[in-house]
Design an enzyme around this catalytic site. Structure first.
Site, PDB file in Angstrom:
ATOM      1  CD  GLU A  18      -2.729  -1.012   0.046  1.00 32.01           C
ATOM      2  OE1 GLU A  18      -2.945  -0.029  -0.686  1.00 32.01           O
ATOM      3  OE2 GLU A  18      -3.376  -2.278  -0.372  1.00 32.01           O
ATOM      4  CG  HIS A  21      -1.157   1.244  -4.439  1.00 31.39           C
ATOM      5  ND1 HIS A  21      -0.885   0.974  -5.788  1.00 31.39           N
ATOM      6  CD2 HIS A  21      -1.489  -0.112  -3.956  1.00 31.39           C
ATOM      7  CE1 HIS A  21      -1.209  -0.459  -6.208  1.00 31.39           C
ATOM      8  NE2 HIS A  21      -1.739  -1.129  -5.094  1.00 31.39           N
TER       9      HIS A  21
END
Length: 351
Positions: A18, A21
């Site tokens: 994550e 991203h």
């Protein structure tokens, strides 16, 4: 302790995914609404700038929610208002960061523990390797047309093709120090003693140190490639029906594996336990990276398909149609996750 370790392992792998991203979205000027680790209700959160940072109740999964990611938004910082190649970079960053994590951990493993060379320490009497003239010191370089870098390449090939004749290429060092490439065709034979098909080759069975920093980087990179290839081959086995439901491991069995790893290695010292856990993290991180790149709706790979189509066509795919595809994909994934969860429980309690 084992549960804490399992949560940390999953948490780190998901956090890095994550974060990939997140950091690329920030670099591309995309607004991030929430960055969270875990799923379900929030246990703890705080807001800094435009982003809420959260830790949620279930220690599996995570998210990087971006402004205008799933709906139209006039804000210039919205995901869908950014150039297509910026959006491709953001979506691809998650799997790429998983591969980077796997590489960093693999470097540490190779530096400390070394690698497993495909070098023979001997051959077994009555098997094909002996009959074809192979001997201690030979280094297998290709098997069945596939490049061999480590001995696990040999074991993986034999696992997939246990009883099939195989062409092998190997390197032999001669007395004058020169090397010679040789070829042989080996016929696997069933061994009652070992309970499987064997070529009759023997290896050290343990890792050996590398020859320096360049070899460490080389084998560290290949460690990631090896696990990526293993995932792809495993998917192929699933498609061909060579892998059954009992072979699929979900989060429950993965936690059980981590628990067993901790219990089995802690008696050998902290270093051994950490190296074994790091190796498990390399496998899981590479696995997550590959699985997320599969062209399945709702996964990063499925989203990349639509973005690449947009780049080729010069215009985006209809958002309503894309949303319907991702919704259907999410429903299928949730159904599959429920199946794997129940399969995990059944395997643990009724095996």
């Amino acid at each position: 302790m084992s549960m804490i370790v399992a949560i940390l392992v999953f948490g780190i792998i998901i956090l890095i995914h994550e974060f990939g991203h997140f950091i690329v979205a920030k670099k591309c000027g995309i607004g991030v609404v929430e960055f969270s680790i875990g799923m379900g209700p929030r246990l703890f959160s705080f807001v800094k700038g435009e982003t809420r940072y959260s830790i949620k109740g279930l220690p599996f999964g995570g998210s990087c929610m971006m402004l205008g990611e799933d709906e139209e938004d006039a804000n210039p910082k919205a995901f869908n208002n950014k150039p297509v190649w910026s959006r491709i970079a953001v979506i691809a960053a998650g799997p790429v960061f998983n591969f980077l994590l796997a590489f960093v951990l693999a470097l540490a493993i190779i530096h400390v523990a070394g690698y497993d060379p495909a070098e023979l320490t001997g051959v077994l009497d009555g098997f094909s390797a002996e009959e074809q003239g192979m001997e201690a010191g030979d280094v297998i370089t290709r098997l069945g047309g596939e490049r061999v870098m480590v001995y696990r390449d040999v074991t993986m090939y034999m696992y997939l093709h246990p009883s099939e004749p195989v062409d092998v290429e190997y390197r032999r060092t001669l007395e004058d120090g020169s090397t010679q490439l040789r070829k042989a065709r080996l016929e696997p034979r069933y061994s009652e003693e070992h309970g499987g098909y064997m070529l009759g080759i023997q290896t050290r069975g343990y890792r050996q140190p590398t020859g320096g920093i360049l070899e460490t980087v080389k084998y560290g990179a290949y460690e990631v490639v090896y696990w990526m290839k293993t995932v792809v081959k495993s998917i192929g086995m699933m498609i061909r029906g060579q892998v059954g439901a009992q072979d699929m491991a979900g989060p429950v069995r993965l936690v059980s594996m981590i628990d067993e790893t901790v219990e089995e290695t802690r008696q050998y010292g902290l270093e051994t336990m950490l190296l074994t856990l790091a190796n498990l993290c390399v496998m899981l991180s590479a696995n997550l990276g590959v699985m997320n790149l599969l062209p399945i709706p709702a996964l990063d790979g499925g989203r990349l398909v639509f973005l690449l189509l947009e780049a080729l066509r010069g215009k985006p795919v209809d958002k309503e149609k894309e949303g319907m595809v991702h919704m259907a994909g999410m429903a299928l994934l949730m159904g599959f996750m429920v199946f794997v969860l129940f399969n995990d429980i059944a395997m643990l309690f009724f095996k």
